[in-house]
Design an enzyme around this catalytic site. Structure first.
Site, short mmCIF file in Angstrom:
data_model
loop_
_atom_site.label_atom_id
_atom_site.label_comp_id
_atom_site.label_asym_id
_atom_site.label_seq_id
_atom_site.Cartn_x
_atom_site.Cartn_y
_atom_site.Cartn_z
N CYS A 2 31.76 30.96 55.35
CA CYS A 2 31.82 29.87 56.32
C CYS A 2 33.11 29.07 56.12
O CYS A 2 33.51 28.75 55.01
CB CYS A 2 30.65 28.90 56.23
SG CYS A 2 29.08 29.68 56.52
N ARG A 27 36.82 33.68 56.30
CA ARG A 27 35.71 33.19 55.48
C ARG A 27 34.34 33.56 56.05
O ARG A 27 33.32 33.38 55.39
CB ARG A 27 35.81 31.67 55.35
CG ARG A 27 37.09 31.20 54.73
CD ARG A 27 37.11 29.70 54.67
NE ARG A 27 36.15 29.18 53.74
CZ ARG A 27 36.36 29.00 52.45
NH1 ARG A 27 37.53 29.26 51.95
NH2 ARG A 27 35.41 28.54 51.67
N TRP A 76 29.19 32.67 58.12
CA TRP A 76 28.72 33.86 57.43
C TRP A 76 27.28 33.52 57.05
O TRP A 76 27.03 32.69 56.18
CB TRP A 76 29.56 34.13 56.18
CG TRP A 76 29.22 35.43 55.50
CD1 TRP A 76 29.76 36.66 55.77
CD2 TRP A 76 28.28 35.62 54.43
NE1 TRP A 76 29.20 37.60 54.94
CE2 TRP A 76 28.30 37.00 54.11
CE3 TRP A 76 27.43 34.79 53.72
CZ2 TRP A 76 27.50 37.56 53.12
CZ3 TRP A 76 26.63 35.33 52.73
CH2 TRP A 76 26.67 36.70 52.43
N ASN A 102 29.30 24.58 54.71
CA ASN A 102 29.50 25.82 53.98
C ASN A 102 28.68 25.68 52.70
O ASN A 102 28.79 24.66 52.03
CB ASN A 102 30.99 25.97 53.65
CG ASN A 102 31.26 27.04 52.60
OD1 ASN A 102 30.57 28.02 52.51
ND2 ASN A 102 32.29 26.81 51.79
N GLY A 103 27.84 26.67 52.40
CA GLY A 103 27.07 26.58 51.15
C GLY A 103 25.59 26.70 51.41
O GLY A 103 25.15 27.25 52.41
N GLU A 485 38.33 50.89 42.50
CA GLU A 485 38.97 50.07 43.53
C GLU A 485 39.21 50.89 44.80
O GLU A 485 38.97 50.41 45.91
CB GLU A 485 40.28 49.49 42.98
CG GLU A 485 41.10 48.65 43.95
CD GLU A 485 40.34 47.49 44.58
OE1 GLU A 485 39.24 47.15 44.13
OE2 GLU A 485 40.85 46.92 45.56
N LYS A 489 37.53 50.07 48.42
CA LYS A 489 38.32 49.87 49.65
C LYS A 489 37.75 50.72 50.77
O LYS A 489 37.56 50.26 51.88
CB LYS A 489 39.81 50.25 49.44
CG LYS A 489 40.64 49.32 48.60
CD LYS A 489 40.95 47.99 49.23
CE LYS A 489 39.92 46.95 48.97
NZ LYS A 489 40.00 46.09 47.83
N GLU A 492 34.16 49.46 51.93
CA GLU A 492 34.06 48.16 52.59
C GLU A 492 34.70 48.13 53.97
O GLU A 492 34.27 47.36 54.82
CB GLU A 492 34.55 47.01 51.70
CG GLU A 492 36.03 46.90 51.49
CD GLU A 492 36.40 45.69 50.63
OE1 GLU A 492 35.68 44.69 50.61
OE2 GLU A 492 37.45 45.77 49.97
N HIS A 508 27.05 64.49 34.11
CA HIS A 508 25.79 63.83 33.75
C HIS A 508 25.04 63.32 34.97
O HIS A 508 24.17 62.46 34.84
CB HIS A 508 26.07 62.70 32.75
CG HIS A 508 26.76 63.18 31.52
ND1 HIS A 508 26.10 63.84 30.51
CD2 HIS A 508 28.07 63.16 31.16
CE1 HIS A 508 26.97 64.20 29.56
NE2 HIS A 508 28.18 63.79 29.94
N LYS A 607 35.53 36.87 53.04
CA LYS A 607 36.65 36.90 52.08
C LYS A 607 36.30 36.15 50.80
O LYS A 607 36.64 36.60 49.71
CB LYS A 607 37.89 36.30 52.74
CG LYS A 607 39.13 36.31 51.87
CD LYS A 607 39.71 37.69 51.79
CE LYS A 607 40.96 37.73 50.93
NZ LYS A 607 41.20 39.12 50.49
C1 AGP Z 1 37.78 42.87 47.88
O1 AGP Z 1 38.26 43.82 48.74
C2 AGP Z 1 36.50 42.31 48.22
N1 AGP Z 1 36.51 41.78 49.52
C3 AGP Z 1 35.75 41.51 47.17
O2 AGP Z 1 35.24 42.45 46.29
C4 AGP Z 1 36.50 40.44 46.36
O3 AGP Z 1 37.44 41.01 45.53
C5 AGP Z 1 35.48 39.62 45.55
O4 AGP Z 1 34.63 38.96 46.43
C6 AGP Z 1 36.11 38.65 44.59
O5 AGP Z 1 36.83 37.66 45.25
P1 AGP Z 1 37.77 36.66 44.47
O6 AGP Z 1 38.86 37.44 43.87
O7 AGP Z 1 38.24 35.69 45.50
O8 AGP Z 1 36.91 36.02 43.41
#
Ligand code: AGP
Length: 612
Positions: A2, A27, A76, A102-103, A485, A489, A492, A508, A607
């Protein structure tokens, strides 16, 4: 999670709020809304819509509005589904009070029953709706006073902004943990979740502490924090670049940010690396003698930042010989914390706002450990909840999928590892000089790669696999976090299921997933585990799977084993996480685009994750 913005001043604010929301859309983007205080406070004009800001813009229409006080929100969802009724702003029964938040208000259920018992009819399923009703109930002609009383009745982590028809020209906000700051313009002020919301209008910011209530009008800010009103909160001028919030000719923010990695790496190195290989981490909060005494390091982070932390573990243990424990923050915060004085805790969070990372840092800090925030955002909560800071200088990252902040985090951790290596006498001065040179070369290597023919080839390879339903990622040593990572990517932004495993673990369990033609991405860069990785490739091939290898340019062997090769620049093996992740970012990007997806706003994600 948010984005909120409020404006008070002398300009018509409808467009200011909409463009501010566009800067906060990273956000949250499942619904959005705006409330304008019209007719000098005679009534509130409320428009809310499901979808992103383009939909809200359409709903708001082109008509100009004379309103000079207003609020906006991009959501969000936490409490209540994605509906117009649950979008913000939320208003009281009379339609005189509007609130954006927000929250989470944790005790909203009991407040809701209490208010319902008093005859209040709720129109949404949100926790936020209790706020306008409570404010209306507590209002005796002073909005700030009403908000202060409400903050005594609510529990949770939140930032909210309220306006009241009876007080046009005033906004009152409150924050607990979640971010909220004042933008100080010329005869106007903003209250927003993040600086980009008002960066086009002012670079002057007043930061608020957790637990504070703030009241703004066009020319003044008053803050309450339990010690009575304060009217002279210092103004900080931020150096953020407004261009960061524009796509600059690229089709998406993510692609732009992938291409900004050389700059992010150069800037993060900046003047921190001396010609003699010495490292100056200016705001670490530890002098060299104290740093040299550190015996244990804990890294806590989430998502992509956690993956950078995993790379940091290899770097620090290899160069400084200090044991490193790296854990996702949401787990660390609830384990028995054994950190204490003498331990160094590094909380990695690009946004500086991630709730779990902040909580994990707090747990360790309460036990007396020295806590350092590794963040990209100056003035963020992480910088205030820590004893020291290492800033990445990646510029604002808007794409939800982190790219440039990740490689910048790895660079920052490499600097710390190098510094610690020298202080611990684990590196010779010659060794440190060589590593310093390797670090200096990294941005140029990534730059040359991005300007070569390779990215286009990655697109071509990715296009052939774009309809595959599942991808397995395998690697060893530093290739493991690269796999984690790369797989994150892809999942997501393309919604394709992925698994990422240390290659040695494949036998395993994960090997059972393979069928003829299954795509397996293998990080097979040069280094001491290359032959082991090749053996794993053989095992994969024996099951008929298709291998897409990420390999070091110039490696002549890999072509005999892999179906496709994504090359990455040659660098010492331990630094390949910076170079090998770039083709995998592009690979994920190309698959998502081939499937027609919005990579900057993937479904269900936000984000910054400011709730637990
Ligand atoms: C990254 O592509 C993601 N959107 C997510 O995993 C992100 O890295 C995570 O939420 C941590 O965010 P921050 O680095 O702002 O703490």
């Amino acid at each position: 999670m948010c984005g909120i913005i409020g404006y008070v001043g002398s300009r018509s604010c409808k467009e200011l709020i909409l463009t501010g929301l566009e800067r906060l859309e990273y956000r949250g983007y499942d619904s959005a809304g705006i409330a304008l205080l019209e007719g000098g406070g005679s009534h509130l004009e409320l428009v809310r819509a499901i979808g992103n800001l383009a939909v809200l813009r359409e709903a708001v229409g082109e008509n100009s509005s004379p309103a000079t006080t207003g609020l906006g929100h991009t959501r969000w969802a936490t409490h209540g589904g994605v509906t117009v009724a649950n979008a913000h702003p939320q208003v009281d029964a009379e339609g005189r009070v509007a609130v954006v938040m927000n929250g989470i208000i944790e005790n909203y259920m009991s407040l809701r029953s209490e208010l319902a018992g008093q005859g209040v009819a709720f129109r949404s399923e949100t926790d936020t709706e209790v706020l306008p009703h409570l404010i209306a109930q507590e209002y005796r002609g002073d909005l700030a006073e009403a908000v202060r009383r409400v903050t005594e009745r609510i529990q949770g982590h939140y930032a909210f902004v309220a306006m009241h028809c009876d007080e046009p020209g005033r906004l009152v906000g409150a924050r607990k943990e979640c971010p909220l700051m004042v933008g100080v313009g010329d005869g106007e002020r903003f209250l927003a979740s993040a600086i980009p919301a008002f960066l086009r209008h002012t670079r002057d910011v007043q930061l608020l502490e957790s637990g504070e209530v703030v009241s703004i009008d066009a020319s003044s800010t008053t803050i309450w924090n339990g010690h009575g009103p304060e009217a002279d909160r210092p103004v900080t001028r931020v150096l953020m670049d407004e261009d960061s919030a524009e796509k600059g000719g690229h089709e998406t923010f993510m692609l732009k940010e992938i291409h900004e990695q050389p700059t992010a790496l150069w800037d993060t190195l900046g003047d921190r690396l001396g010609a003699d290989g010495s490292v100056d981490l200016e705001a670490l909060g530890l002098d060299d003698a104290s740093l040299a005494r550190v015996e244990r390091i804990h890294i806590v982070a989430c998502g992509t930042s956690f993956h950078a932390g995993l790379v940091g573990r290899y770097l620090i243990e290899d160069w400084a010989r200090v044991p490193v424990h790296c854990e996702v923050a949401s787990e660390y915060r609830y384990r028995t914390c054994l950190a204490g004085p003498g331990d160094l805790i590094i909380g990695i969070t690009q946004s500086g706002e991630t709730a779990d990372t902040l909580a994990a840092m707090r747990v360790a800090r309460e036990r007396g450990a020295h806590v350092v925030a590794l963040t990209n955002i100056m003035g963020s909560q992480a910088t205030r909840d820590s004893d020291g800071v290492i800033f990445t200088r990646a510029g604002l990252e808007i794409g939800v999928a982190a790219t440039k902040t990740h490689t910048a985090q790895v660079m920052a951790l490499a600097l710390l590892a190098l510094k610690l290596g020298r202080l611990k006498w684990a590196l010779t001065s010659v060794g440190a000089l060589e590593l310093a040179e390797d670090l200096r070369r990294l941005p140029d290597l990534v730059q040359a790669y991005l300007h070569s023919a390779e990215p286009a080839r990655v697109y071509e390879v990715a296009g052939r696999y774009a309809s595959c339903p599942f991808f397995l990622y395998l690697g060893r040593h530093v290739g493991v976090p690269v796999c984690f990572e790369g797989a994150l990517k892809l999942k997501e932004i393309s919604y394709i299921p992925t698994e990422a495993y240390p290659a040695g673990e494949m036998k395993h369990g994960p090997i059972a997933l393979l069928e003829p033609g299954s795509p397996v991405v293998v990080v097979a860069t040069d280094g001491h585990v290359f032959d082991k990785v090749v053996s794993n490739i053989q095992e994969v091939k024996a099951r008929g799977a298709a291998v897409i290898a990420v390999a070091t340019e110039g490696n002549e062997e890999i072509g005999h084993h892999a179906d496709d090769v994504l090359w990455c620049p040659r660098t010492p093996s331990i630094l390949t996480p910076v170079t090998a992740i770039v083709p995998l970012q592009l690979f994920a990007y190309a698959i998502a685009r081939a499937n027609g997806l919005n990579v900057d706003q993937p479904r269900n994600l936000a984000k910054t994750v400011t709730v637990e």
